[in-house]
Design a protein around this motif. Structure first.
Motif, PDB file in Angstrom:
ATOM      1  N   CYS A  85      -4.132  -0.738   6.303  1.00  0.00           N
ATOM      2  CA  CYS A  85      -3.327  -1.586   5.410  1.00  0.00           C
ATOM      3  C   CYS A  85      -3.677  -1.287   3.949  1.00  0.00           C
ATOM      4  CB  CYS A  85      -3.572  -3.063   5.704  1.00  0.00           C
ATOM      5  SG  CYS A  85      -3.080  -3.527   7.377  1.00  0.00           S
ATOM      6  N   TYR A  86      -2.663  -1.419   3.099  1.00  0.00           N
ATOM      7  CA  TYR A  86      -2.851  -1.227   1.662  1.00  0.00           C
ATOM      8  C   TYR A  86      -2.320  -2.434   0.926  1.00  0.00           C
ATOM      9  CZ  TYR A  86      -3.643   3.700   2.796  1.00  0.00           C
ATOM     10  OH  TYR A  86      -4.122   4.859   3.317  1.00  0.00           O
ATOM     11  N   LYS A  87      -3.016  -2.811  -0.099  1.00  0.00           N
ATOM     12  CA  LYS A  87      -2.546  -3.890  -0.957  1.00  0.00           C
ATOM     13  C   LYS A  87      -1.677  -3.273  -2.058  1.00  0.00           C
ATOM     14  CE  LYS A  87      -4.123  -7.762  -3.778  1.00  0.00           C
ATOM     15  NZ  LYS A  87      -5.302  -8.484  -4.309  1.00  0.00           N
ATOM     16  N   MET A  89       0.609  -3.491  -5.497  1.00  0.00           N
ATOM     17  CA  MET A  89       0.796  -4.285  -6.702  1.00  0.00           C
ATOM     18  C   MET A  89       1.404  -3.391  -7.795  1.00  0.00           C
ATOM     19  SD  MET A  89      -3.138  -4.615  -8.064  1.00  0.00           S
ATOM     20  CE  MET A  89      -2.608  -5.400  -9.563  1.00  0.00           C
TER      21      MET A  89
END
Length: 218
Positions: free
Chosen positions: A14-16, A18
């Motif tokens: 998973c990647y955050k 923004m």
């Protein structure tokens, strides 16, 4: 069943995500040009006696950039001065002569026609003195034109004439660049055109000012 499902689980990464600024440097080369480019030319014909600058020199307003041989110009000024002095002397003599004849006329010593003749001579001599004065101013003005003066502060471009060369008002000596505001012309390859937009900031470096970065806008 729970253990069986756990064994079948697929691991994922998973990647955050923004929003953030992205900088894509696009190095390119270009040419710097002044907002105002003034061709420098003499107003009169002559032989260049001296050129007082090198390419890239910064000059101030009123500074002498180059000069023509002044011998002929000085001779014209000297001749005009001598002519003016002679004309003034003749005008003064004619005025004195008129005053004498006016006194003679007042006491009845000469006729009116003779007085009018002398009066015309005095007026003619006065006009000749005025013409000689104008001629002197013209000669002095032409003499000043033997100097090529910077009309404003700027940087001098390529020198296009040398000392000893005969020039006319059609010959450009150099170009004066006003560098209070400058433009940079850049060449962009077609595949990168989509990366460029009006209003983008640009950082410019110049070989002559190593280590200094200048800011601009497209």
């Amino acid at each position: 069943q729970g253990e069986q499902k756990e064994a079948e689980a697929v691991p994922v990464r998973c990647y955050k995500v923004m929003p953030m600024d992205f900088k894509d440097d696009l190095p390119t080369m270009g040419t710097i040009k002044g907002a105002l480019e003034i061709p420098l030319k003499f107003e009169i014909n002559g032989v260049i006696e001296a050129i007082n600058f090198m390419e890239g020199d910064v000059v101030s307003e009123g500074e002498t950039i180059a000069s023509l041989n002044k011998k002929d110009g000085q001779l014209k000024v000297d001749y005009s001065k001598a002519k003016l002095e002679s004309a003034k002397t003749q005008a003064l003599a004619a005025k004195k002569k008129y005053e004498i004849h006016k006194n003679l006329y007042d006491i009845g010593g000469i006729i009116k026609a003779k007085l009018e003749e002398v009066e015309l001579e005095a007026k003619s001599a006065s006009e000749q003195a005025k013409a000689a004065e104008v001629e002197l101013r013209s000669a002095e003005s032409e003499f000043k034109k033997t100097n090529l003066i910077a009309s404003r502060e700027g940087v001098l471009g390529t020198r296009e004439a040398e000392a000893g060369e005969f020039v006319t008002p059609n010959n450009k000596i150099a170009t004066l660049y006003d560098i209070k505001e400058v433009f940079v012309e850049l060449g962009i390859v077609e595949k990168d055109v989509d990366k460029i937009a009006i209003g983008q900031n640009v950082l410019v470096t110049v070989d002559a000012h190593s280590g200094t970065t200048f800011k601009g806008k497209i």
